[in-house]
Scaffold this active site. Structure first.
Site, PDB file in Angstrom:
ATOM      1  CB  CYS A 232      52.395  43.465  47.096  1.00 35.04           C
ATOM      2  SG  CYS A 232      53.882  44.144  46.378  1.00 35.04           S
TER       3      CYS A 232
ATOM      4  NE  ARG B 286      46.244  43.155  45.914  1.00 30.30           N
ATOM      5  CZ  ARG B 286      45.527  44.220  46.247  1.00 30.30           C
ATOM      6  NH1 ARG B 286      44.234  44.223  45.983  1.00 30.30           N
ATOM      7  NH2 ARG B 286      46.061  45.260  46.821  1.00 30.30           N
TER       8      ARG B 286
ATOM      9  CD1 TRP C  62      54.245  43.242  39.363  1.00 31.42           C
ATOM     10  CD2 TRP C  62      54.274  45.348  40.135  1.00 31.42           C
ATOM     11  NE1 TRP C  62      54.447  44.074  38.301  1.00 31.42           N
ATOM     12  CE2 TRP C  62      54.479  45.361  38.733  1.00 31.42           C
ATOM     13  CE3 TRP C  62      54.257  46.537  40.824  1.00 31.42           C
ATOM     14  CZ2 TRP C  62      54.655  46.538  38.015  1.00 31.42           C
ATOM     15  CZ3 TRP C  62      54.430  47.725  40.121  1.00 31.42           C
ATOM     16  CH2 TRP C  62      54.635  47.716  38.741  1.00 31.42           C
TER      17      TRP C  62
ATOM     18  CG  ASN D 179      50.166  46.769  48.395  1.00 29.95           C
ATOM     19  OD1 ASN D 179      50.932  46.935  47.443  1.00 29.95           O
ATOM     20  ND2 ASN D 179      48.861  46.969  48.315  1.00 29.95           N
ATOM     21  N   GLY D 180      53.135  48.694  48.848  1.00 32.98           N
ATOM     22  CA  GLY D 180      53.367  50.132  48.677  1.00 32.98           C
ATOM     23  C   GLY D 180      54.857  50.394  48.511  1.00 32.98           C
TER      24      GLY D 180
ATOM     25  CD  GLU E  44      40.835  48.427  26.419  1.00 31.53           C
ATOM     26  OE1 GLU E  44      41.624  49.347  26.702  1.00 31.53           O
ATOM     27  OE2 GLU E  44      40.721  47.384  27.084  1.00 31.53           O
TER      28      GLU E  44
ATOM     29  CE  LYS F  40      42.484  44.385  27.975  1.00 33.54           C
ATOM     30  NZ  LYS F  40      42.422  45.754  28.245  1.00 33.54           N
TER      31      LYS F  40
ATOM     32  CD  GLU G 134      46.482  44.562  29.222  1.00 38.23           C
ATOM     33  OE1 GLU G 134      47.064  44.846  30.275  1.00 38.23           O
ATOM     34  OE2 GLU G 134      45.316  44.917  29.002  1.00 38.23           O
TER      35      GLU G 134
ATOM     36  CG  HIS H  58      48.510  62.748   8.837  1.00 35.56           C
ATOM     37  ND1 HIS H  58      48.582  63.791   7.942  1.00 35.56           N
ATOM     38  CD2 HIS H  58      47.196  62.465   8.968  1.00 35.56           C
ATOM     39  CE1 HIS H  58      47.382  64.162   7.580  1.00 35.56           C
ATOM     40  NE2 HIS H  58      46.514  63.381   8.181  1.00 35.56           N
TER      41      HIS H  58
ATOM     42  CE  LYS I 266      41.989  43.784  37.217  1.00 35.92           C
ATOM     43  NZ  LYS I 266      41.663  43.843  35.767  1.00 35.92           N
TER      44      LYS I 266
HETATM   45  C1  AGP Z   1      44.184  47.145  31.446  1.00 39.05           C
HETATM   46  O1  AGP Z   1      43.994  45.914  30.771  1.00 39.05           O
HETATM   47  C2  AGP Z   1      45.427  47.150  32.287  1.00 39.05           C
HETATM   48  N1  AGP Z   1      45.479  46.070  33.154  1.00 39.05           N
HETATM   49  C3  AGP Z   1      45.697  48.501  32.917  1.00 39.05           C
HETATM   50  O2  AGP Z   1      45.923  49.397  31.860  1.00 39.05           O
HETATM   51  C4  AGP Z   1      44.592  49.117  33.819  1.00 39.05           C
HETATM   52  O3  AGP Z   1      43.477  49.480  33.053  1.00 39.05           O
HETATM   53  C5  AGP Z   1      45.179  50.390  34.459  1.00 39.05           C
HETATM   54  O4  AGP Z   1      46.282  50.020  35.259  1.00 39.05           O
HETATM   55  C6  AGP Z   1      44.171  51.159  35.304  1.00 39.05           C
HETATM   56  O5  AGP Z   1      43.735  50.365  36.370  1.00 39.05           O
HETATM   57  P1  AGP Z   1      42.430  50.848  37.206  1.00 39.05           P
HETATM   58  O6  AGP Z   1      41.288  50.862  36.247  1.00 39.05           O
HETATM   59  O7  AGP Z   1      42.283  49.836  38.284  1.00 39.05           O
HETATM   60  O8  AGP Z   1      42.734  52.232  37.724  1.00 39.05           O
END
Ligand code: AGP
Length: 615
Positions: free
Chosen positions: A2, A27, A74, A100-101, A488, A492, A495, A511, A610
């Site tokens: 958050c 966030r 969040w 936050n937490g 990766e 991308k 997500e 396989h 984020k």
């Molecule tokens: C990547 O596009 C995502 N948003 C997510 O996987 C991110 O890389 C992951 O949560 C790790 O975050 P960080 O690098 O801030 O630790």
């Protein structure tokens, strides 16, 4: 994760708070709210949905005052409803909390308070803390700052879990209270106003002087100063530092989305990652922040990394670079798995935490586990002063500037670059020759310009992405250094476009996964002219033989591939170990354009945040 913003000063608080929340919306964006204190009363406005919904509510029902707290959520406990939005109040309405937490023992606290007659109005863990605090303050038998701080210490001793808090107490009109344990909290130091925030981006428009609170710190923030205290009532020592970037760095500028801006920033941010870190004379790198001597590093016999998501993919590519150039056994674990896998730690194991935000709960926990086992730890991190950067005690900052788009892009490129610099340094402590070191330096120096060439393909990539945007599933395939980028690229795409995608080592298709191939399922092959080219082409042919459409990321000028793929994305010729970084930029653009074509919220995709500060 958050976002928290609080302010106290002479300016109207509501507009400042809403503006700060907008800068933190990446966030978490399920709901938002503000609480202002004026004339001994706290008023709140809170609404499910984006910050715009809160702004509309405030326009309809404004609240005035110059002292306030605010939150963008969040959701962890309870759906995103108006009532579950923060701030949460105690029974008297004299205390308001944004958090936050996660308060892990909130259920036990709730049961205890309900047994004492409290009636909860939300599903959240935060309300349990607010009501507990209210009870303890009421029991204090006195009012005012000293009594409130004592009640706050008692409440925080009762809770387990992680928190970054900003709190108002109606009896303390000249203060906002903060507390930190496991979630970031920063004091912003203005001239006639002070702030609390979970992220410097919320306040950098007003001040670049900040103090990072540490776990166990409390803060009493006033218009003209602040006090940092410890839970045991000692004064806390917090250093004031200056934020590297200005407010503009955390704005979109002329770009339609933060993600596109951050993709196009990569030549610049990669130069930042390299700046001052290359030593051509000695054909090595210069890594000032490691806080480890050359002798200590020379003694490293194994490297264990832990990370999540995109950072884990960067770690996987980094693992290959370190083993290739430093010949040190290296392994990257998902941080969430590492901390329970309990791997054996040899005496000379170096642990690397790789993270953009520096706040990912799983990665922070993995780092703490590695320290507990006696490993030397380093952080590869973007956010200065973040929890992981602080607890690692040394490492490499990415200097990539704020990454606002939820989908990580420039951070990946800078993380791999940092790991390449580490591989070069460690290699040159052992067997890597000056010639090989010089060649690696030249490869690194060529990267920004080569990335610019890939960025110039954006319109071509957009056409390809639009052509394939209807796919229900996409496969991403690559071998050796390309395999981490296949993973990766899949992440991308899924997500931000919500198209299902899988990344595999290209040879692995045989396989099982090849059963997924049909004329509706495109396969993206990473097949630059590298040592695996012929083998990768074989896998490409296996897909084509089953009428699977192929999108090839290939070295420019490769005529052979043109006859084997429905679409080709050319990238500049580059060494085997760095061509994947160029291919990755192409895949970032592919995912971006597909998501835009599908009308997705590119910067704030559904269900995501984020930085994931919950486990
Ligand atoms: C990547 O596009 C995502 N948003 C997510 O996987 C991110 O890389 C992951 O949560 C790790 O975050 P960080 O690098 O801030 O630790």
């Amino acid at each position: 994760m958050c976002g928290i913003v609080a302010c106290i000063g002479t300016r109207p608080a509501a507009p400042l708070l809403v503006e700060g929340l907008r800068r933190l919306e990446y966030r978490g964006y399920d709901s938002a709210g503000v609480g202002l204190l004026r004339d001994g009363k706290i008023e709140t406005r809170k609404r499910a949905g984006r910050i715009d919904a809160l702004a509309a509510l405030l326009a309809e029902r404004p609240i005035s005052g110059t002292v306030g707290i605010s939150h963008t959520r969040w959701a962890t406990h309870g759906p995103p409803t108006d009532m579950n939005s923060h701030p949460h109040l105690d029974a008297t309405g004299k205390i308001a909390v944004v958090h936050n937490g996660v308060i892990e023992n909130h259920a036990a606290i709730r049961r205890d308070l309900e047994a004492r007659g409290e009636t909860f109005v939300s599903d959240t863990d935060t309300e349990a803390l607010a009501r507990l605090l209210g009870q303890l303050y009421a029991e204090a038998g006195a009012h005012g700052e000293a009594a409130f701080l004592e009640a706050l210490r008692r409440a925080l001793r009762r809770v387990s879990g992680a928190y970054g808090l900003a709190i108002l107490c109606a009896d303390c009109p000249d203060a906002v209270f903060g507390a930190r344990k496991g979630s970031p909290l920063i004091v912003g130091i203005g001239r006639e106003e002070h702030f609390l925030a979970s992220d410097v981006n919320a306040i950098v428009a007003h001040t670049r002087e900040v103090a990072y609170l540490a776990d166990g710190d409390l803060a009493v923030v006033r218009a003209h100063d602040f006090e940092a205290l410890r839970m045991d009532d000692r004064e806390a020592t917090v250093a004031v530092s200056r934020v590297e970037h200005d407010a503009a760095a955390a704005e979109k500028g002329d770009f339609p989305h933060f993600m596109l801006k951050e993709i196009f920033e990569q030549p610049h941010t990669l130069r930042n990652a390299l700046r001052g870190r290359l030593n051509p004379e000695d054909a090595t790198s210069v890594l000032g922040g490691l806080n480890m001597t050359a002798a200590e590093l020379r003694g490293v016999e194994r490297i264990q990394m832990a990370a999540c998501g995109t950072s884990w993919h960067a770690g996987l590519l980094g693992e290959m670079l370190i083993e290739e150039f430093a010949r040190i056994p290296c392994e990257v674990d998902y941080a969430s798995e590492f901390r329970y896998r309990n791997p054996p730690f040899g005496r000379n194991t170096l642990f690397l935490a790789i993270t953009q935000s520096g706040e990912t709960a799983d990665t922070l926990a993995a780092l703490r586990e590695a320290k507990r086992k006696g490993a030397r730890v380093l952080g590869i991190c973007n956010v200065v002063g973040s929890s992981i950067a602080r607890e690692a005690g040394g490492g490499l900052y990415l200097h990539a500037g704020p990454e606002i788009g939820v989908a990580s892009t420039k951070a990946f490129t800078s993380q791999v670059t940092a790991l390449a610099l580490l591989a070069l340094y460690l290699g040159r402590l052992h067997h890597l020759s000056a010639l090989e070191g010089a060649r690696l330096i030249r490869d690194l120096e060529n990267l920004p310009g080569q990335i610019e060439e890939v960025l110039a393909q954006s319109e071509r990539i957009r056409a390809i992405a639009q052509r394939f945007r209807g796919a229900a599933s996409v496969l991403f395939l690559g071998r050796r250094f390309n395999y981490p980028v296949a993973l990766e690229g899949a992440l991308k795409l899924k997500e931000i476009s919500y198209i299902h995608a899988e990344g595999y080592p290209a040879a692995e298709m045989k396989h099982g996964p090849i059963a997924l191939v049909d004329e509706r399922t495109p396969s993206v092959f990473l097949c630059p002219r590298d040592g695996m080219y012929e083998k990768t082409l074989n896998n490409l042919e296996e897909v084509r033989a089953r009428r699977g459409p192929v999108i090839a990321v290939a070295t420019e000028g490769d005529r052979e591939i043109a006859h084997k793929a429905e679409a080709v994305i050319p990238i500049p010729a580059a060494p085997d170990h760095f061509a994947p970084l160029l291919a990755n930029v192409a895949l970032q653009l592919f995912a971006y354009h597909a998501a835009v074509a599908l009308g997705r919220d590119v910067d704030k995709p559904r269900n995501l945040a984020k930085s994931v500060t919950v486990e």
